[in-house]
Design a protein around this motif. Structure first.
Motif: not given
Length: 150
Positions: A1-4, A9-11, A70-73, A124-125
């Protein structure tokens, strides 16, 4: 899924968890409790979740991507910091900074909420856990090239 799309969706995860938590853990003998909780979720938690995700989260994503970090941590830690900043701004706006010292539980919940929204964005991203090259250890024979001719 794209970051946009993930950012859009995430909020939503925060109001969903808030609503579920209030319905499960709190006393709701009052007949209007469901209506009040729905109103509180849709009029309070949902707008703040989106507002602070875009005011704080979008610049953090931009900065981390420009720094090639840009990493999840990094995103989850900055989300937790964003949760703390959010509750501080709300206390500052209500001119009740004295209560900020007494509400350690609210500070912890805010940090956890920011981390959860950030985690859902990362999932998601499909943001990787680490950025940059992976460390290759010499004892891993699959990744080490022999230079001695064997």
């Amino acid at each position: 899924m794209k970051k946009s799309y993930a950012a859009l969706i995430s909020p939503i995860i925060l109001p969903v968890l808030f609503f579920a938590g209030k319905m499960i853990f709190f006393d709701h003998d009052d007949a209007s409790y469901f209506r009040k909780t729905v109103f509180e979720t849709l009029a309070g938690i949902l707008p703040f979740s989106y507002l602070f995700s875009f005011i704080y989260g979008a610049p953090i994503l931009f900065i981390l991507s420009k720094l090639n970090k840009l990493n999840s941590v990094a995103i989850i830690l900055s989300g937790a910091l964003g949760g703390l900043i959010t509750v501080f701004i709300i206390f500052l706006y209500t001119s009740n900074l004295g209560a900020l010292k007494e509400s350690g539980f609210l500070m912890a919940i805010s940090a956890i909420a920011g981390a959860i929204v950030s985690l859902s964005f990362c999932l998601l991203a499909k943001i990787p856990k680490h950025s940059g090259p992976r460390l290759v250890l010499p004892h891993d024979s699959r990744k080490v090239r022999r230079t001695d001719g064997r």
